[in-house]
Design an enzyme around this catalytic site. Structure first.
Site, short mmCIF file in Angstrom:
data_model
loop_
_atom_site.label_atom_id
_atom_site.label_comp_id
_atom_site.label_asym_id
_atom_site.label_seq_id
_atom_site.Cartn_x
_atom_site.Cartn_y
_atom_site.Cartn_z
N ASP A 168 -7.62 2.07 -24.01
CA ASP A 168 -6.17 2.30 -23.89
C ASP A 168 -5.34 1.43 -24.83
OD1 ASP A 168 -6.10 4.36 -21.95
OD2 ASP A 168 -6.69 2.91 -20.42
N TYR A 215 -3.20 7.05 -15.26
CA TYR A 215 -3.23 5.69 -14.71
C TYR A 215 -1.99 4.89 -15.11
CZ TYR A 215 -7.55 4.44 -12.26
OH TYR A 215 -8.54 4.27 -11.32
#
Length: 712
Positions: A335, A419
């Site tokens: 990420d 998320y």
């Protein structure tokens, strides 16, 4: 807002004209007046883009460019330290630019002098691909929806309105079917019954592979079970207030108000922060998000400011999923390296994301056109009560001394598709630094066909929904300066005495001690965590001894949440996420080595010795001397997540953390400068008196002092 600015995805975008107006309206934007570590300003981004455009327009033939990144080029460390510590020359402001040749994948790095307004260096790279920006991810959904083959694929499972089909753009990891001449992403497909629906309750059974630059669908990977398509899960699992407010229990919780009637205890001069003896600089960039530099603390015993850390940042993270079926084997998101923590940052809201008296900092990014894009309230700075700081009760006479702790929190929250991650850089009154990460948001789901089991690689979290097992592993980059630039790392292990029981020196067999092992080379600096020995590491300055204990001053690394990477050695994830193979790496400092998975993570193969994309594994193999040197520590921590039904449809925040604590750094407890708490000092003293009624009669004491009613 004028015609030269617009709001895109929460960012206020300044084109060239707006940046020029901004430059004329503020003096703080001049390069000579900003701190060398400040993020690039709106006019600086516009200037860097202008210089690069001019450079490439003069090429033969003229080249049209697409900007991937315009960010601050960190000043050379020795030059910056000379400026910071000895009033040396101010480093020039420079921009680091990553750009693509439009419609192709040729990557160029350009260094621009903002002081001289010229290109200083151009480097053409091969077999690497840059980060996926928010604009790139938007391409995925737009292209996938319009592709006729995708339309047919959706129609086969009863979806005929493509406006109801959504695609989350993910990096593809590495796909052996394509090389570096294509800049890839994969789109994970979902259905929404309405614009407010939870798409992750309705995952579809296919994924698309997209060429980002050519804007075309290359492949549709459909998961069939027994040769059959998997139906769309239709059960609603919405969590917005509009759907669940009738279930709220409003009488269980009373309001909590956080007030600081005399204001906050921290102060800021630009981006330099001072709080309770701590001083630091707060920076921000597209990739790491928050960067904390120049951390020092005032020593009440030595009466001076002492350096702790040159730089702290979250440098990488990976989320490998544990289902081996195609296309789920490609789901291992970096990420930070693939999308950028700064780019995914939320604009924070008072009372929701942070409470109390808050100072916000904006983030300044760049667009593919070279425009500045400002995200408001990207960083939250505030104080919180932190419970007990110290306490002792004398059981003989009942005297009590105790004080409340407080913490300063510098935070950001990012959204990575499904998320959310909250990052909280925390400092407390005993000199401790703690990084806490809170994981929330929504599980990544896949559909189940009737009779199909979720186990062993996932959990059935609702009807027809499987959430796969996965890990979250983060890397904290620590550039230490414990009372100076030259430091050493010492490994600490709690071990039983080697002397056999019954022998002199261990007559009763109860002896144990701390076994200390200095790490002398970068190969030795590749370390695993050991639960059996409660392993920690001290970053020490061997050139300065604590006068009280006559040991080197230091700060201790405490990391107990250190899962091992569960992917097999030699696997794709194991190769690409080499930084996760060890809990700690210690390497010698070298300019430009910032990211443990490499500068270019998208579609990386993880092959060792890759000159265009070296990783911390390569740096460790150099076997540099790291004893009493300028070093960098790379600390891995995280969790292994086996989903629960309680994690769906919206996951309660799950915290994990690491700490750096003083270890023989101070002569004694540095928190003794904090005055003891007292009943009189508490604004709620009347309520406290009520809750403490009868304490004296029971032989106890109230908060902050008083004697027992009787002796023991």
């Amino acid at each position: 807002m004028g015609p030269d600015t617009e709001i895109i995805a929460g960012y206020k975008v300044y084109n060239e004209a707006a940046a020029a107006d901004y430059d004329q309206s503020t003096t703080s934007s001049k390069t000579a007046e900003v701190h060398p570590l400040d993020q690039l300003s709106i006019p600086e981004i516009a200037l860097a883009a202008k210089v690069v455009r001019a450079h490439y327009s003069n090429q033969q033939p003229a080249t049209e460019v697409k900007f991937n990144t315009i960010t601050l080029k960190n000043p050379i460390k020795t030059e910056y330290v000379a400026f910071r510590d000895t009033n040396g020359p101010r480093p020039d402001r420079e921009a680091f630019v990553i750009m693509l040749t439009k419609a192709h994948c040729a990557v160029n790095e350009v260094i621009v002098s903002l002081t001289q307004e010229k290109v200083l260096e151009v480097k053409e790279l091969h077999d690497v691909l840059p980060i996926l920006t928010l604009e790139d991810l938007d391409i995925c959904e737009r292209v996938a929806r319009a592709d006729p083959r995708v339309v047919v694929t959706c129609a086969e499972i009863g979806l005929h309105d493509m406006n109801e089909v959504y695609f989350d753009g993910w990096a593809v990891g590495a796909d052996e079917r394509y090389g570096f001449d294509r800049r890839l992403q994969q789109g994970l497909a979902y259905w929404r019954a309405s614009g407010m629906d939870n798409q992750y309750a309705h995952p579809l059974d296919f994924a698309v592979v997209i060429d980002t630059e050519r804007e075309e669908v290359l492949r549709i990977d459909v998961r069939r079970v027994g040769g059959k398509r998997v139906p769309v899960p239709r059960v609603q699992h919405n969590f917005l207030p509009e759907f669940v407010r009738d279930g709220y229990v409003s009488d269980r919780l009373k309001p909590i108000e956080i007030t600081q009637p005399e204001g906050v205890s921290f102060s800021m001069k630009g981006n330099e922060l001072s709080w309770a003896g701590f001083k630091m600089h707060i920076g921000f960039n597209y990739r790491e998000g928050i960067v904390i530099s120049d951390v020092s603390v005032h020593d009440m015993y030595e009466k001076r400011q002492r350096m702790l850390f040159n730089r702290l940042s979250v440098a990488e993270m990976v989320v490998p999923y544990g289902n081996p079926d195609i296309p789920h084997h490609r789901k291992h998101a970096f990420d930070i390296g693939e999308y950028g923590m700064g780019l995914m940052t939320n604009p924070l809201q008072v009372g929701c994301d942070c409470k109390g008296a808050i100072k916000y900092l904006d983030a300044i990014m760049s667009t593919s056109q070279g425009y500045a894009a400002v995200l408001p309230n990207a960083v939250c700075i505030h104080e919180e009560d932190n419970g007990l700081l110290y306490k002792h009760t004398d059981y003989r006479d009942g005297t009590v001394v105790s004080a409340r702790d407080r913490k300063l929190i510098i935070s950001q929250i990012i959204t990575a598709a499904n998320y959310e991650y909250g990052f909280y850089h925390t400092f407390s009154l005993d000199g401790t630094y703690k990084l806490e990460v809170k994981l929330t948001g929504i599980l990544n789901t896949v559909p189940l066909i009737e009779g199909e089991e979720a186990v062993p690689y996932g959990t059935k979290v609702a009807k027809d929904l499987n959430a796969h097992n996965h890990q979250h592993i983060f890397s904290l980059r620590i550039d230490p300066a414990i009372d100076g630039l030259n430091n050493t790392v010492v490994q600490n292990d709690a071990v039983s005495s080697e002397i056999p029981i019954g022998n002199a020196g261990n007559l009763y067999g109860n002896a144990f001690y701390c076994k200390k092992t200095p790490l002398k080379t970068s190969k030795q600096g590749a370390c695993e965590y050991s639960h059996e020995t409660s392993r920690t590491w001290d970053i020490i300055n061997p050139n300065k001894l604590n006068p009280a204990c006559e040991k080197p001053v230091g700060y201790k690394i405490i990391s107990r949440e250190s899962p091992s990477l569960l992917c097999k050695p030699g696997s794709l994830v194991w190769r690409r996420a080499g930084f996760t193979r060890k809990t700690l790496w210690v390497t010698k400092y070298r300019e430009g080595e910032l990211f443990p998975a490499g500068d270019y993570v998208c579609q990386s193969t993880g092959q060792p010795g890759w000159p265009s994309n070296e990783t911390v594994v390569d740096w460790s193999e150099r076997d540099d001397k790291i004893e009493n040197e300028d070093i960098v520590c790379w600390l891995q921590f995280g969790i292994t997540h086996f989903p629960r039904t309680e994690d769906f449809p919206l996951m309660p925040a799950e915290p994990l953390s690491v700490m750096l604590r003083a270890s023989n750094f101070f002569e004694k407890n540095p928190a003794l400068w904090v005055p003891p708490s007292s009943r009189e000092a508490d604004a709620a003293s009347r309520d406290l008196d009520k809750c403490c009624e009868g304490t004296e009669k029971r032989g106890g004491v109230g908060v902050g002092g008083g004697k027992r009613g009787s002796k023991l």
